[in-house]
Design a protein around this motif. Structure first.
Motif, PDB file in Angstrom:
ATOM      1  N   SER A  25       0.120  -8.456  -4.007  1.00  0.00           N
ATOM      2  CA  SER A  25       0.587  -9.128  -2.811  1.00  0.00           C
ATOM      3  C   SER A  25      -0.438 -10.117  -2.296  1.00  0.00           C
ATOM      4  CB  SER A  25       0.891  -8.076  -1.744  1.00  0.00           C
ATOM      5  OG  SER A  25       1.038  -8.632  -0.475  1.00  0.00           O
ATOM      6  N   ASN A  34       4.988 -10.285  -7.033  1.00  0.00           N
ATOM      7  CA  ASN A  34       5.770  -9.270  -6.344  1.00  0.00           C
ATOM      8  C   ASN A  34       5.155  -7.903  -6.556  1.00  0.00           C
ATOM      9  OD1 ASN A  34       7.946  -7.179  -6.106  1.00  0.00           O
ATOM     10  ND2 ASN A  34       9.112  -8.990  -5.450  1.00  0.00           N
ATOM     11  N   ALA A  35       5.059  -7.105  -5.503  1.00  0.00           N
ATOM     12  CA  ALA A  35       4.401  -5.797  -5.593  1.00  0.00           C
ATOM     13  C   ALA A  35       5.133  -4.853  -6.524  1.00  0.00           C
ATOM     14  CB  ALA A  35       4.288  -5.176  -4.196  1.00  0.00           C
ATOM     15  N   ASN A  36       6.382  -5.122  -6.848  1.00  0.00           N
ATOM     16  CA  ASN A  36       7.138  -4.271  -7.760  1.00  0.00           C
ATOM     17  C   ASN A  36       7.434  -4.970  -9.081  1.00  0.00           C
ATOM     18  OD1 ASN A  36       7.424  -1.999  -6.022  1.00  0.00           O
ATOM     19  ND2 ASN A  36       8.913  -3.155  -4.836  1.00  0.00           N
ATOM     20  N   ARG A  48       6.260   5.509   0.374  1.00  0.00           N
ATOM     21  CA  ARG A  48       5.555   4.234   0.233  1.00  0.00           C
ATOM     22  C   ARG A  48       4.510   4.091   1.334  1.00  0.00           C
ATOM     23  NH1 ARG A  48       5.956   0.017  -2.922  1.00  0.00           N
ATOM     24  NH2 ARG A  48       5.710  -2.145  -2.224  1.00  0.00           N
ATOM     25  N   LYS A  50       1.002   1.552   2.784  1.00  0.00           N
ATOM     26  CA  LYS A  50       0.502   0.188   2.834  1.00  0.00           C
ATOM     27  C   LYS A  50      -1.028   0.219   2.783  1.00  0.00           C
ATOM     28  CE  LYS A  50       2.608  -2.468   5.705  1.00  0.00           C
ATOM     29  NZ  LYS A  50       3.053  -3.121   6.966  1.00  0.00           N
ATOM     30  N   GLU A  72      -3.406  -4.082  -8.553  1.00  0.00           N
ATOM     31  CA  GLU A  72      -1.964  -4.225  -8.712  1.00  0.00           C
ATOM     32  C   GLU A  72      -1.382  -3.066  -9.530  1.00  0.00           C
ATOM     33  OE1 GLU A  72      -2.196  -9.099  -8.946  1.00  0.00           O
ATOM     34  OE2 GLU A  72      -1.523  -7.953 -10.677  1.00  0.00           O
ATOM     35  N   ASN A  79       3.264   3.580  -5.769  1.00  0.00           N
ATOM     36  CA  ASN A  79       4.250   3.215  -4.745  1.00  0.00           C
ATOM     37  C   ASN A  79       3.540   2.718  -3.479  1.00  0.00           C
ATOM     38  OD1 ASN A  79       6.799   2.789  -3.687  1.00  0.00           O
ATOM     39  ND2 ASN A  79       7.003   4.885  -2.925  1.00  0.00           N
ATOM     40  N   GLU A  81       2.368  -0.648  -1.131  1.00  0.00           N
ATOM     41  CA  GLU A  81       2.460  -2.058  -0.770  1.00  0.00           C
ATOM     42  C   GLU A  81       1.033  -2.564  -0.598  1.00  0.00           C
ATOM     43  OE1 GLU A  81       4.066  -5.063   2.756  1.00  0.00           O
ATOM     44  OE2 GLU A  81       4.491  -2.913   2.875  1.00  0.00           O
TER      45      GLU A  81
END
Length: 331
Positions: A25, A34-36, A48, A50, A72, A79, A81
């Motif tokens: 991110s 994208n984080a996913n 999830r 952060k 990453e 899981n 962010e």
């Protein structure tokens, strides 16, 4: 020696469970992902969380791309962010920490290149109950600033490893080039070299201006005919130094700290003697994963000691293997 071995054991304990995926991110030296966006497996089923990763990265320094890549992969697996921000100026890095606190993140991973500038902001984080780990810089001060562990190389030990290697090569008059005066990790590296090779000279350059780096190094080599090796403290700087050696008409050898694919190729070709790799991918991965583990089960890696990711000497004999991974962006 016993203490170092224990720390290596701690690193093994941290790395063994690490499974590779991808994500990330925010801002930095390369485009946001994208984080996913990673692939290859199922993320953890835990809620999830952060995590803020806040570094002192300067624009264009490819070292930090490797740190981010490790972070990453851990974020995808766990899981998480991941919010990545950076600023080389200590006061602005402190502001980024405050922003993370205001966002009520579940954990902060931070580099401590200029710890005095960050201590107040980090106290606000720990007072708010946010767990903190440090990485890359600050292995001697992380506990004082509230981090429960640190992922990185012992920079004084890394410098000593370089000094020992120089002695084995018969090199007696190094010039150690520091690209950011006052950075505790860089200063420790050159101090470590000097402890093993007393004739070591320190040369300060402005790391944000590669033209100035080149001209300062060229002038130093032209004025110091007996310098037999010059040491860069990061791959982009070493590559610039290598060109300056040619411009100066110097016969000095070139050595380095840290690595990227281009530097690994130069070592394989024999243009650079060796580098000391602190394995930054592990620093990014370990930091994010440790914060997830703290949330997952109250786990605290390291036992109050730094988890060492280096130093690892890479010379011509090991450069081909390292190059394979460097081309993948993880060394």
């Amino acid at each position: 020696m016993k203490k170092f071995s224990w720390r290596r054991a701690a690193l093994v304990a941290a790395v063994v469970p690490m499974m590779a995926l991808s994500a990330c991110s925010s801002s930095g030296g390369r485009p946001e992902e994208n984080a996913n966006a990673g692939g290859g497996g199922q993320a953890a089923s835990t809620p999830r969380i952060k995590v803020a990763l806040i570094t002192h990265a300067a624009p264009g320094d490819t070292f930090w791309d490797i740190v981010r890549k490790g972070a990453e992969e851990a974020a995808a697996k766990d899981n998480v962010e991941l919010l990545y921000t950076s600023d080389p100026e200590g006061g602005r890095q402190a502001q980024l920490i405050q922003q993370a606190v205001d966002q009520k993140v579940d954990g902060i991973a931070v580099t401590l290149a200029k710890p005095d500038a960050l201590k107040d902001a980090l106290k606000k984080a720990t007072d708010a109950g946010i767990p903190v780990v440090s990485l890359n810089a600050g292995e001697s001060v992380f506990a004082q600033l509230g981090a429960f562990t640190h992922f990185g190389s012992n920079e004084k030990l890394a410098g000593e490893a370089v000094g020992d290697k120089l002695n084995s090569l018969g090199l007696k008059h190094p010039v150690c080039v520091i690209q950011e005066q006052g950075h505790v990790g860089l200063e420790a590296r050159c101090a470590g070299v000097k402890s093993k090779v007393p004739a070591t000279e320190i040369l300060y350059v402005q790391g944000t201006d590669m033209t100035q780096v080149s001209s300062t190094v060229t002038a130093k080599l032209q004025a110091t005919a007996d310098a037999d090796v010059i040491i860069g403290l990061g791959a982009p700087y070493t590559l610039t130094i290598l060109k300056a050696v040619t411009t100066a008409g110097s016969k000095a050898k070139v050595a380095s700290f840290d690595m990227n694919a281009e530097l690994a190729q130069k070592i394989a070709d024999g243009a650079v003697e060796f580098t000391v790799d602190q394995q930054p991918w592990l620093q990014g991965y370990g930091s994010v994963d440790a914060l997830w583990q703290a949330k997952r089960g109250g786990f605290k890696l390291g036992g109050g000691q730094p988890v060492l990711t280096g130093p690892t000497i890479v010379d011509k004999a090991g450069a081909a293997n390292a190059l394979t991974f460097a081309q993948q962006g993880i060394r």
